[in-house]
Design an enzyme around this catalytic site. Structure first.
Site, PDB file in Angstrom:
ATOM      1  CB  CYS A  71      -0.930  -0.008   1.215  1.00 55.87           C
ATOM      2  SG  CYS A  71      -1.965   1.480   1.296  1.00 55.87           S
ATOM      3  NE  ARG A  74       2.421   0.859   3.473  1.00 51.38           N
ATOM      4  CZ  ARG A  74       3.554   0.181   3.560  1.00 51.38           C
ATOM      5  NH1 ARG A  74       3.870  -0.413   4.686  1.00 51.38           N
ATOM      6  NH2 ARG A  74       4.374   0.106   2.523  1.00 51.38           N
ATOM      7  CD1 TRP A 245      -7.706   8.374  -1.651  1.00 48.38           C
ATOM      8  CD2 TRP A 245      -8.562   8.588   0.401  1.00 48.38           C
ATOM      9  NE1 TRP A 245      -6.790   9.054  -0.892  1.00 48.38           N
ATOM     10  CE2 TRP A 245      -7.288   9.209   0.370  1.00 48.38           C
ATOM     11  CE3 TRP A 245      -9.292   8.603   1.601  1.00 48.38           C
ATOM     12  CZ2 TRP A 245      -6.730   9.826   1.498  1.00 48.38           C
ATOM     13  CZ3 TRP A 245      -8.721   9.217   2.705  1.00 48.38           C
ATOM     14  CH2 TRP A 245      -7.463   9.824   2.644  1.00 48.38           C
ATOM     15  CD  GLU A 250      -5.769   1.519  -6.237  1.00 52.97           C
ATOM     16  OE1 GLU A 250      -5.867   0.387  -5.733  1.00 52.97           O
ATOM     17  OE2 GLU A 250      -6.179   2.555  -5.668  1.00 52.97           O
TER      18      GLU A 250
END
Ligand code: ARG
Length: 381
Positions: A71, A74, A245, A250
């Site tokens: 991720c 973070r 979000w 992506e």
């Protein structure tokens, strides 16, 4: 005397102790650790497991995010909102709370990072499972000509659900929302149609290219990963859907761009009038950029939180710096952190990362990963 149960609880005991040490080190106001460790060990003696305090659960879930090597987002790990739903075990109730999660996390477009933690595994009763990879996923239908209508990633998942009795819309489309599958040991896999009010989507348009809207593309606003297992101090929560979000790439680069997903790059290039006869014109790259501009633009004009990969890369380096200053190790996987678009234009490209996994954690276990793509096999049969 050493029984199989005793050797099982050895791993649990040491994981519990390690977690409680972390919790108390980072939460000095939590009181004396010795008393808590003693109570947890007694509870393990009696029941083979233990129940986290509300504060331990919140901290454990946040740190699982902080530790997720894949991720890039973070920096805000501490803002994760935790819904304590550990008493919820029935499939219908799990589904209803998931639908609430979608509404509360969407928050009128100002998306809140959030996790809903359902019942943990216990020695006497396995926890519920959610099969879907995310609470909202689009169906993929194999067409007679061999092409896929919708999201090819969920081709097998979709056909399995149809075999289990799901009826697709009368006129199947490219963005049909799949039902949620919740499995419990008593009820087996149960299907639940998502209520309209829980599903928020953004129709995609481009800031300059008027024809872009005619492609009929859309995407859902909130990505809620629902087949990962949350592990805190040796206690395992297989049903713990969580969301942040979106970062635009992506959707624009991967979901709509990948050749085994919606594969929109050739059509966008065609409509842009690019010369696709020769790779060296970089028509793929040019079309991909416009696809990504459309995603960021459309979310913004619809008032839905989204971030771009340049901003998010810089934030991630701020996060790494903070973690380092706090004396913590921050695992990161380069192949996931570097954005799929213009990687070398972002600072996260130009360095290496610590890869050592840390606990607490989120992970996709083998069976959970399989169920999310193949729609089975059931966990309990
Ligand atoms: N990549 C996944 C998707 O496109 C979502 C993963 C989680 N992403 C996030 N921004 N929290 O749906």
């Amino acid at each position: 005397m050493s029984s199989p149960e005793n050797s099982d609880t050895a791993a649990l005991r040491s994981a519990a102790e390690e977690f409680l040490e972390l919790f108390h080190a980072e939460n000095p106001q939590a009181g004396p650790i010795e008393a808590r460790i003693a109570a947890v060990m007694r509870e393990i003696d009696l029941t083979g497991t233990y129940w986290h305090t509300a504060d331990e659960l919140v901290f454990g879930a946040r740190v699982a995010w902080r530790n997720n090597a894949r991720c890039i987002g973070r920096l805000y790990w501490h803002s994760l909102q935790v819904r304590d739903l550990r008493s919820v075990t029935a499939a219908g109730e799990v589904a209803a709370h998931c639908f609430d999660h979608l509404r509360i996390a969407h928050n009128g477009g100002k998306i809140r990072p959030m996790i809903s933690v359902f019942a943990p595994e216990t020695p006497t009763r396995p926890a519920p499972r959610i099969w879907n990879e995310q609470l909202i996923r689009y169906a993929g239908y194999a067409q007679p000509d061999g092409r896929i209508l919708g999201d090819p990633r969920y081709r097998m998942f979709t056909s399995q659900l149809i075999q289990r009795g799901w009826r697709p819309p009368a006129f199947p489309g490219a963005f049909d929302i799949l039902p949620l599958v919740v499995e419990t040991v008593d009820e087996g896999p149960q299907l639940f149609e998502l209520p309209r009010r829980s599903v928020h989507e953004v129709a995609l348009e481009h800031p300059e290219l008027a024809w872009f809207a005619d492609l009929g593309l859309r995407w859902h606003a909130v990505p809620v990963i629902s087949n990962n297992r949350l592990d805190i101090g040796g206690v395992s929560y297989p049903a713990a859907p969580f969301n942040g979000w979106y970062m635009g790439t992506e959707i624009g680069a991967r979901n709509l761009g990948d050749e085994d997903r919606y594969a929109m790059v050739p059509e966008v290039a065609e409509r842009m009038g690019l010369d696709t006869s020769n790779e060296a014109t970089l028509w793929r790259d040019r079309a991909l950029v416009e696809l990504n501009r459309a995603v960021l633009h459309s979310f913004r004009v619809n008032g839905v939180s989204i971030t771009d990969h340049h901003t998010e890369s810089r934030r991630f380096l701020v996060h790494l710096e903070r973690e380092e200053r706090a004396g913590r190790r921050c695992p990161a996987d380069w192949t996931w952190i570097v954005p799929p678009l213009s990687g070398s234009q972002t600072p996260v490209f130009h360095r290496y990362y610590d890869a050592e996994p840390q606990q607490p954690s989120f992970r996709t276990d083998h069976d959970g990963g399989l169920r999310g793509l193949h729609g089975g096999p059931p966990a309990f049969s």
